[in-house]
Design a protein around this motif. Structure first.
Motif, PDB file in Angstrom:
ATOM      1  N   UNK A   1      21.343   6.228  -1.804  1.00  0.00           N
ATOM      2  CA  UNK A   1      20.063   5.883  -1.219  1.00  0.00           C
ATOM      3  C   UNK A   1      19.114   7.065  -1.400  1.00  0.00           C
ATOM      4  N   UNK A   2      17.917   6.798  -1.891  1.00  0.00           N
ATOM      5  CA  UNK A   2      16.969   7.872  -2.138  1.00  0.00           C
ATOM      6  C   UNK A   2      16.188   8.232  -0.881  1.00  0.00           C
ATOM      7  N   UNK A   3      15.686   9.456  -0.866  1.00  0.00           N
ATOM      8  CA  UNK A   3      14.904   9.952   0.265  1.00  0.00           C
ATOM      9  C   UNK A   3      13.546   9.246   0.320  1.00  0.00           C
ATOM     10  N   UNK A   4      13.053   8.953   1.511  1.00  0.00           N
ATOM     11  CA  UNK A   4      11.700   8.383   1.606  1.00  0.00           C
ATOM     12  C   UNK A   4      10.666   9.440   1.209  1.00  0.00           C
ATOM     13  N   UNK A   5       9.575   8.987   0.637  1.00  0.00           N
ATOM     14  CA  UNK A   5       8.526   9.906   0.198  1.00  0.00           C
ATOM     15  C   UNK A   5       7.763  10.446   1.411  1.00  0.00           C
ATOM     16  N   UNK A   6       7.091  11.587   1.244  1.00  0.00           N
ATOM     17  CA  UNK A   6       6.274  12.110   2.346  1.00  0.00           C
ATOM     18  C   UNK A   6       5.180  11.133   2.768  1.00  0.00           C
ATOM     19  N   UNK A   7       4.610  10.404   1.811  1.00  0.00           N
ATOM     20  CA  UNK A   7       3.566   9.428   2.155  1.00  0.00           C
ATOM     21  C   UNK A   7       4.136   8.320   3.025  1.00  0.00           C
ATOM     22  N   UNK A   8       5.349   7.921   2.752  1.00  0.00           N
ATOM     23  CA  UNK A   8       5.982   6.878   3.565  1.00  0.00           C
ATOM     24  C   UNK A   8       6.225   7.379   4.988  1.00  0.00           C
ATOM     25  N   UNK A   9       6.631   8.637   5.094  1.00  0.00           N
ATOM     26  CA  UNK A   9       6.841   9.232   6.409  1.00  0.00           C
ATOM     27  C   UNK A   9       5.526   9.316   7.180  1.00  0.00           C
ATOM     28  N   UNK A  10       4.446   9.734   6.495  1.00  0.00           N
ATOM     29  CA  UNK A  10       3.130   9.810   7.136  1.00  0.00           C
ATOM     30  C   UNK A  10       2.676   8.427   7.581  1.00  0.00           C
ATOM     31  N   UNK A  11       2.822   7.429   6.719  1.00  0.00           N
ATOM     32  CA  UNK A  11       2.390   6.072   7.059  1.00  0.00           C
ATOM     33  C   UNK A  11       3.173   5.533   8.250  1.00  0.00           C
ATOM     34  N   UNK A  60      -0.804  -0.816  12.928  1.00  0.00           N
ATOM     35  CA  UNK A  60       0.012  -1.926  12.429  1.00  0.00           C
ATOM     36  C   UNK A  60      -0.062  -2.011  10.912  1.00  0.00           C
ATOM     37  N   UNK A  61      -1.237  -1.743  10.350  1.00  0.00           N
ATOM     38  CA  UNK A  61      -1.370  -1.728   8.890  1.00  0.00           C
ATOM     39  C   UNK A  61      -0.480  -0.651   8.293  1.00  0.00           C
ATOM     40  N   UNK A  62      -0.413   0.506   8.924  1.00  0.00           N
ATOM     41  CA  UNK A  62       0.460   1.580   8.442  1.00  0.00           C
ATOM     42  C   UNK A  62       1.915   1.186   8.464  1.00  0.00           C
ATOM     43  N   UNK A  63       2.334   0.530   9.529  1.00  0.00           N
ATOM     44  CA  UNK A  63       3.735   0.102   9.613  1.00  0.00           C
ATOM     45  C   UNK A  63       4.040  -0.975   8.577  1.00  0.00           C
ATOM     46  N   UNK A  64       3.083  -1.862   8.332  1.00  0.00           N
ATOM     47  CA  UNK A  64       3.289  -2.911   7.329  1.00  0.00           C
ATOM     48  C   UNK A  64       3.281  -2.360   5.907  1.00  0.00           C
ATOM     49  N   UNK A  65       2.400  -1.407   5.635  1.00  0.00           N
ATOM     50  CA  UNK A  65       2.241  -0.892   4.281  1.00  0.00           C
ATOM     51  C   UNK A  65       3.167   0.276   3.954  1.00  0.00           C
ATOM     52  N   UNK A  66       3.908   0.776   4.918  1.00  0.00           N
ATOM     53  CA  UNK A  66       4.768   1.935   4.692  1.00  0.00           C
ATOM     54  C   UNK A  66       5.810   1.688   3.611  1.00  0.00           C
ATOM     55  N   UNK A  67       6.221   0.461   3.450  1.00  0.00           N
ATOM     56  CA  UNK A  67       7.275   0.177   2.476  1.00  0.00           C
ATOM     57  C   UNK A  67       6.813   0.104   1.041  1.00  0.00           C
TER      58      UNK A  67
END
Length: 91
Positions: A1-11, A60-67
């Motif tokens: 499993x790969x590490x999540x990106x920093x942008x994903x963590x921020x989102x 909510x947009x951040x949680x939806x778009x994080x993936x």
């Protein structure tokens, strides 16, 4: 499993924080009066119903778009909140 990106963590973190902040804001002021009619929440921020809805929706947009669009969300939300901060400091 790969590490999540920093942008994903921020989102994810920004999205969760904004949703919690927006919901908590409704406990201080849930009125949908004029945008300038605000109340202080613990002396830290000024809130009203419109600001609370904005925070919940952007979170909510951040949680939806994080993936799948986390980088675009992180750049977009930082730009929007920076512009709001600059406009608020000039007013």
């Amino acid at each position: 499993m790969e590490q999540p990106s920093p942008a994903r963590l921020v989102a994810t973190l920004a999205g969760a924080a904004l949703v919690v902040y927006g919901i908590a804001g409704f406990f201080f002021d849930a009125s949908f009066a004029a945008p300038g009619d605000v109340r202080d929440a613990l002396g830290l921020a000024s809130v009203n119903g419109w600001a609370n809805c904005f925070h919940v929706l952007t979170g909510a947009a951040g949680l939806l778009l994080a993936g799948f669009a986390s980088r675009r969300y992180a750049i977009g939300i930082c730009t929007v909140y920076l512009l709001i901060a600059v406009a608020g400091s000039l007013a």
